[in-house]
Design an enzyme around this catalytic site. Structure first.
Site, PDB file in Angstrom:
ATOM      1  N   SER B 186       0.840  -1.199   0.000  1.00  0.00           N
ATOM      2  CA  SER B 186       0.000   0.000   0.000  1.00  0.00           C
ATOM      3  C   SER B 186       0.881   1.258   0.000  1.00  0.00           C
ATOM      4  O   SER B 186       1.601   1.478  -0.974  1.00  0.00           O
ATOM      5  CB  SER B 186      -0.946  -0.049   1.201  1.00  0.00           C
ATOM      6  OG  SER B 186      -1.947   0.936   1.056  1.00  0.00           O
ATOM      7  N   ASP B 272     -10.230  -4.249  -4.710  1.00  0.00           N
ATOM      8  CA  ASP B 272      -9.590  -3.274  -3.822  1.00  0.00           C
ATOM      9  C   ASP B 272     -10.284  -1.922  -3.965  1.00  0.00           C
ATOM     10  O   ASP B 272     -10.264  -1.310  -5.031  1.00  0.00           O
ATOM     11  CB  ASP B 272      -8.107  -3.165  -4.208  1.00  0.00           C
ATOM     12  CG  ASP B 272      -7.280  -2.382  -3.210  1.00  0.00           C
ATOM     13  OD1 ASP B 272      -7.841  -1.612  -2.408  1.00  0.00           O
ATOM     14  OD2 ASP B 272      -6.050  -2.548  -3.245  1.00  0.00           O
ATOM     15  N   HIS B 301      -8.172  -4.800  -0.433  1.00  0.00           N
ATOM     16  CA  HIS B 301      -6.871  -4.167  -0.231  1.00  0.00           C
ATOM     17  C   HIS B 301      -5.896  -5.043   0.557  1.00  0.00           C
ATOM     18  O   HIS B 301      -4.699  -4.757   0.565  1.00  0.00           O
ATOM     19  CB  HIS B 301      -7.056  -2.816   0.454  1.00  0.00           C
ATOM     20  CG  HIS B 301      -5.830  -1.976   0.416  1.00  0.00           C
ATOM     21  ND1 HIS B 301      -5.142  -1.704  -0.743  1.00  0.00           N
ATOM     22  CD2 HIS B 301      -5.135  -1.344   1.400  1.00  0.00           C
ATOM     23  CE1 HIS B 301      -4.087  -0.950  -0.470  1.00  0.00           C
ATOM     24  NE2 HIS B 301      -4.066  -0.720   0.812  1.00  0.00           N
TER      25      HIS B 301
END
Lengths: 322, 322, 322, 322, 322, 322
Positions: B186, B272, B301
């Site tokens: 991320s 996501d 995610h």
């Protein structure tokens, strides 16, 4: 939202058990010693308004950093007016001039003051916050910025700014310094209580559904709103529970209330999950001056809205004679 | 969560239309010119671990401000190892030493680096962020801190820190500087892409479900996560839409990708909603080096989690020979 | 999430009123009589790990059905080690070998055991559950599989598997059978309490935010998590309330706790809505051995995470001397 | 809920791209070869009803395992009636006799059949499911029980039960075997399509908002309901995407539809997020018999409810002449 | 909330396909034929305001029923002023006098008019709605009250009231009838469009994020707000889809827009899920007068708030010269 | 949903503190004085049903306004039957004839009566409500329609309709007027209590999870459902708290219960957040006739569903001998 805190009857009996930190008065005496860094600047702003005149204010706050505000008076005012100093709710700012019509339309000088750093959540602000070294990491938001140390904490700076703003209002030629009131909703109400405890000679204060009161209870009970930032921080920094609340206790309305003397109009809301009514009553019962409470029985954190505006205008008129 | 972005087929065809700001290379050349403010300090930490040795790292980042990290190696290591530099996801930090077991257990030196200011959302960090004057007000979080000016923006400081961290890793006697890889999930993936674009000579990079890519699209499409901070800021500061995205474009993975040359393993997840897969493919298709994509078809995610760990360890082994 | 169960002070005073079913000891004596169906198999697994050696374990559980586990030791171990047996949280499984690094890195032999049927909710499992005839219909999940009869219930099989797993650990040549501890989070904590009550001679146990305690209270109070499966079943099978809780009482940690003697480290979380802290304290106050509680005041069901890992590693080191 | 799938116009044009697995017909020929394990038992049940007679049915389903049903006829019926066989929606069961009034009140024999294992989510069932060895671990619910192998999958057993139930209905002396229809809502609609494809000689079928159609699309698009179990399983078992859908393709209504010949009344709902209308139209357009669609434009998965009951009763009357 | 309707580019190209009902002009000619039932009454109200004078207005609306409003002018006004007539958003009312400060402070006469029946959802109203016989049953709210017949529908009465209110404003001695503008947010915007189509000679109109436009599209796409009442009604009254939209088409801004000639300032918000921007652009593209659009790119239904107030004040000043 | 009201033990001890308004009996004597406006009409309806005959009923209710109902009897009935009069839950209506099968199938005449205005929320109704002048503005829904005055309130009309419906049932030749029972779920249960208090000579009543009981407590505690309309109204009309509850007290089941004498079967559900069980027990403990309570311990507002149907049918059979 149904009832999730104490009932109206229980609130009358509830007393906060929050402990005052040692040296509270000395802490604030130190913070506020010395004069402001200089005078505030007031520049007239052209707007579409005809009945009111608006000034863009830049005032030196904590360490002389610039804090923005609007100053609004009835158009054509020439002699000193009673004044209302107001602070916004959490993550709000002074907005645009057209957002600040109420008090000047009612015949007051009105100083609406930004809270540093905020003003990007629901109404625009124009003031930045500069955290000092050793502020530490933080949870998103402002509640835990500098939570390791009362001297570094965000609200040490904000409350300093607020005191400077009240002083700037008093010093303005269109303001009668003997007739200054402070008010605000939520965070603005918490800052109002701080002013009531720190600034002598206020004519009246009106904290609505105040935030920043009985903060440990708030962090344990609030289901919405910024008390959750403290809970969120402590969810991660598990070893700092006592330290964090020690820092916050320096900014807690339940302690400022004990030092207040101005006549006060409080409001609270029974279904409020952001500032649970028990936390408001914690400050109310501690309040040392003459006081009155409006309790809204089926409202949440919106509280009394324009009903409370009307009640507050009547209360201010009693004490400030606009 | 059902599909809410492009389908797998559409992702293959999608290309980002994000525009590179003028002077992108000059901006970064300026930021990174000059040497680091000094050497990093590595202090051995006693832990309960027997197979690994952990060091507490303090490294000088942006303007020499201290950034914390853990450096972990197999116990008893004496000769240079290949090294994995890793950055955490948004609002996370380096955590405790016991959170950093994977890469050292696999035979790598592992430098896990804090992101300044963060580490109070889900895993503890120990590094603070000091915003400079003229940062302006901000929405809660870190995305809009300094959003008025690329030179003041939070990620200008974070990316500088990250470059300094990679340099510190390369300079450590237990690290073979020719065998350094960068990875992260991320936000860590977004920083990985920045390193790929800014640091020459990396042996491999592995951005997982990277954030900070195709950011305007992210702010318009993400239903969860920190892209929403940008949307939240612009909901209030309505006149700053173009300015805000101009600032952010200096930190966008779609532009760093064009400058990269290290072999790369990407991952993305079809469901996501925090880093929509189209934003990841925006960077992937721009990536100038050798590249590979793992697409997780029923993940959000969280992406590949330990499946991707295993894939990534194999990829790193190909390129770094631990 | 704000506080929704008892306060920290109330928890100290709370005692579970759950009734032990008649014949509890006889039930378990019957279940566990006789030897395991055979020896466990341990097959070395190639991984990317250098400091640890992993074995794929197949052990005969309830009625000899295969239960999968990972067995992990420091690479090159040759003499008996203290051992930690661990069970996963609800709907999790043993995952991949790279998910099991902590205890072996700290110098223990580590047996991480699947819970049958599960491992498709958040971390992969590889073990199936075969329900016997007369299990009846069920609510989705595992809590109500066989809820009509203690002899048919899912946890009768799971606990049998768990006992067989502890026995398999003790029997392994790299394990010192006098230094075996059991631990786990949530469901793993509930199984830890079952082991504490059923398996003599454990060196220590560490149940974290344990599930399967004070189960009727759990089903009435939990706002999230698997206790809700029981509530969901009883929402439909309205006439089976007493019968269902009679079945579950055979697997309740509050009863196993009374039979335990190993030193125990518990943890609980004040904001936990999956395993409300009162249900954990119900077991804790009943626990007959030496005991200690870590209470996390602003955490939900995630509890202490790596903070508790560190506390637990110190606790295990005191008792198992790795 | 606003529109989240195709518009009414797009549905007319949409065709499923789901691929039929090789050997589909052979698979089902094998499953259904051989006679049922024995006759069904019908025992009269005393109820509060005066106009209807209810029988408690135990019929041998998959591998002779008992499946429960209610058989309801107008009180005093003596000659063969047209018959409606009905299956419940996901997690529902046959309920109580008083739940089965509609078809018998309209002059039909009515067989309402449990779905094995279910009946603990919203209406009580009384039938258990026994999974065979090598079913593997599973996500909570029934969709992924045995998903590794078509021969082990839950719906292989359920569809077998359903075929046996239709046969049992036909064999009852109060039923005219030439006038048997099959119907059901959601899962019941999916089983209706399976019957349409597997059982020759049905007089009519009426699948309402059928589940189990175009299942990969369902798993990718459904925002609510049991398709999410498949997505949830594949979120963990990332490597089994193709295998899982291969297994499910043996039970997909889009393939059964191609083999059907009975007149059919479908219904679908434009706002359905559990069985997105495109998945229903996937089966509808494939349906090889005479067909009709009722499309409910502002309904979600509840579909037509009693409006559709009335439409369906008229449709059945056309074909079964009660 | 991420983008869920058309993009900014697509909105420029989108055109509503809503069909105008036959006899639209004749319908409204009939409704509005004949004079108002009598003059409006204006009674001065004592308030805390000094710069403004407020009047409590009772004006005869549909069938002479009383509609309440506030009329506000700068204190001491004696000669005719330009006037702004404003209508509230759905479920709001005129509130208290202190809620109506903006336009009079800017030098306008301001008539803020209740919407009948409403004013109990977020700001108080004081006007009731009396439904005529044959209104039929209804979904909670006001959208489906009388939905069986255009002549009975709620908005036939509301729009009549609104026309009467504009007429009452024009007839007031402090109003210059050649300088009257109409504005409102959401429902107020929808009524503004109706006024633009029905009342000749308006100096300007300013509909913000208008409701009541392209209503079938609204009912199919809106994820929040009162369009959902129509969807909720049709979920139950499944056979009335076409009839309901036929009724509503008599009140649809896309048809009023075609008949308008006053200069118009529209606003829309890209993330608006209550009045999706496509429904606003449907009316905008149809608007026959001079027109301008402010599009807020990261706002939901709150739209431009005080930013749009400032834009609107400038627009009104251009056309009304206060 | 976990427990959020009193426990089962606390409910036994709880007594409502709601105060009866002065003149309660006189109010109702006035309302119900005089004969109905005329006879009800019963027209046979063709349906697909064979065992039952359905009549479309139009009966004159409050001020002679038409109220719709279905009257259902076993086909071919010729002599007087015991009769069940039933009222729907909030926002539901009589639906279609096929929705009314239970009581007639059990040998009763069944009158299922619309509630005026409703029937557009979940099951269709066909009856409109005409509010009289001076009803005032209202919150969406029906709870606050006319809340300013008991004489104008919605439930004054509904309860009048209900009394007229019971009278119409008694007057029908196929009904034995000495064997009439009243029942209903939620709002239907509240109306059942009103009938118990107002109509002499009922053979039995069966209120299930009744609404309209202990209404101030309901408005303060209910987290879902129509009590929230009252809270929503008072959130805006802050000064009408006492007045609103004074009006509602004329329709409160806790007061009707004190006047009842027919044998009663109540049901309540411990997890009910729409009609919290304490509000039901408030009425139950006040009930003056012979009474019995079924408490569902893991149900929400759905209560006992078909389980309670079966219990209720047995209870009715005891008292009405069908």
């Amino acid at each position: 939202m149904p009832l999730s805190d104490l009932t109206a009857e229980e609130l009358l009996a509830y007393r906060s058990t929050a402990e005052e930190p040692a040296g509270f008065d000395a802490f604030w005496a130190g913070v506020l010693s010395g004069p402001p860094a200089g005078p505030a600047r007031f520049e007239p702003v052209p707007t579409s308004l005809k009945t009111l005149q608006v000034y863009d204010v830049s005032l030196p706050g904590h360490e002389g950093q610039t804090v923005k505000a609007w100053f609004v008076v009835p158009a054509g005012s020439t002699s000193p007016l009673p004044c209302v100093v107001e602070f916004p709710g959490y993550n709000g700012g002074r907005g645009l001039p057209e957002d600040c019509l109420l008090y000047a339309s009612a015949g007051y000088a009105h100083l609406f003051v930004d809270v540093r750093g905020q003003g990007s959540g629901w109404r625009r602000g124009d003031t930045e916050d500069l955290a000092p070294a050793d502020s530490g990491p933080q949870h998103p938001g402002f509640m835990t910025r500098g939570i390791q140390d009362p001297a570094k904490h965000f609200y040490r700076r904000v409350i300093t700014d607020a005191v400077r703003a009240v002083e700037a209002a008093k010093a303005h030629p269109l303001v009668d310094p003997a007739r200054v009131a402070v008010t605000g909703i939520s965070q603005g109400g918490g800052l109002t209580l701080a002013m009531a405890g720190l600034v002598p000679g206020l004519a009246a204060v009106a904290p609505d559904v105040p935030f920043l009161c009985d903060m440990r209870r708030g962090a344990e009970r609030a289901a919405t709103g910024p008390y959750q930032e403290v809970a969120g921080y402590l969810k991660v920094h598990r070893e700092r529970v006592d330290g964090a609340f020690h820092t916050l206790s320096h900014f807690d309305g339940v302690h400022f209330a004990k030092r207040a003397s101005a006549p006060a109009l409080f409001s609270a809301a029974l279904m409020d999950t952001t500032c649970p009514p028990s936390t408001v009553y914690g400050a109310y019962h501690n309040y040392a001056g003459e006081k009155r409470m409006e309790l809204y029985r089926f409202n949440g954190h919106e509280g009394g809205e324009s009903f409370q505006n009307a009640v507050r205008l009547r209360f201010l008129a009693e004490h400030l004679h606009p």
